[in-house]
Design a protein around this motif. Sequence first.
Motif, PDB file in Angstrom:
ATOM      1  N   LEU A  92      21.368-100.300 -49.356  1.00  0.00           N
ATOM      2  CA  LEU A  92      20.608-100.106 -48.120  1.00  0.00           C
ATOM      3  C   LEU A  92      19.784-101.350 -47.797  1.00  0.00           C
ATOM      4  CD1 LEU A  92      19.458 -98.428 -45.772  1.00  0.00           C
ATOM      5  CD2 LEU A  92      17.764 -97.528 -47.393  1.00  0.00           C
ATOM      6  N   GLN A 146      20.809 -92.370 -38.553  1.00  0.00           N
ATOM      7  CA  GLN A 146      20.943 -92.386 -40.009  1.00  0.00           C
ATOM      8  C   GLN A 146      22.410 -92.320 -40.422  1.00  0.00           C
ATOM      9  OE1 GLN A 146      18.379 -89.625 -42.013  1.00  0.00           O
ATOM     10  NE2 GLN A 146      16.553 -90.357 -40.980  1.00  0.00           N
ATOM     11  N   ALA A 175      24.148 -95.092 -42.657  1.00  0.00           N
ATOM     12  CA  ALA A 175      24.862 -94.684 -43.868  1.00  0.00           C
ATOM     13  C   ALA A 175      26.278 -95.249 -43.882  1.00  0.00           C
ATOM     14  CB  ALA A 175      24.897 -93.162 -43.962  1.00  0.00           C
ATOM     15  N   CYS A 187      26.326 -98.819 -44.865  1.00  0.00           N
ATOM     16  CA  CYS A 187      26.031 -99.019 -46.293  1.00  0.00           C
ATOM     17  C   CYS A 187      27.112 -98.444 -47.201  1.00  0.00           C
ATOM     18  CB  CYS A 187      24.699 -98.370 -46.655  1.00  0.00           C
ATOM     19  SG  CYS A 187      23.271 -99.009 -45.763  1.00  0.00           S
ATOM     20  N   THR A 243      20.997 -92.191 -47.808  1.00  0.00           N
ATOM     21  CA  THR A 243      20.370 -93.162 -46.909  1.00  0.00           C
ATOM     22  C   THR A 243      19.001 -92.673 -46.454  1.00  0.00           C
ATOM     23  OG1 THR A 243      22.541 -93.894 -46.133  1.00  0.00           O
ATOM     24  CG2 THR A 243      20.647 -94.419 -44.735  1.00  0.00           C
TER      25      THR A 243
END
Length: 226
Positions: free
Chosen positions: A152, A179, A183, A186, A193
């Motif tokens: 992250l 989000q 996510a 990442c 996350t």
Amino acid sequence: MSYAQLLNQVSIFEQLEGEDLEHLSALVRTRRYAKGEVIFHQGDVGTSLYIIRKGQVAIRLSSPDGKEVILTLLDRGDFFGELALLDGEPRSTDAVAREETDLLTIQREDFRKYLDARPKVALGLLANLSRLVRHVTQLVHDTTFLDARARLVRVLLELARSQGQPGAEGVVIPKKLTQTELANLCGLTRESTNKWLRFYVREGLLAYEGGRITLVHPERLGREAE
């Protein structure tokens, strides 16, 4: 209409001047995509090079069961779709407009003829492909060897480096990210996350409001990824 000024800001064309830029501009066509519209799917035949005039594009991989990984986010002056033009193979990723997006397009045959006459552009394209390979290698490294927290942080630092703008509280990533999108960037679950986002907000290293992320202390956050 001439697009020479924008084309001169694109990394593979920045060595071109005058007539070469105007000639390239004459080959350009324009396309507009709505927010969420797919520009191309993985597996499609590649017939165009795309350059972003306005908006933002997500380059992503998706699986049959609906999972997604966002490889990169591209903004004004960035280009994509060059791999399929060069090797004739199907598109290797999806490309999706994250907001209303205006693109310049150059068709495969026009682009190849242009490359034949201008080796500087070909060299610039090779340099970009080298950067792409390095980027993918870094993604594989991070996914394999880093834990969720470090992944992250790496993504946030890269977004700050490529898009960040100075603000009153720190470095602001101007484009809003859900989000789920973060996510996907990442390669993490949304739950993981969210957990680490809340952790760094509590620690005072991040601010996250309405989808907009601010790195309050980028230097301290950077030490978290070491």
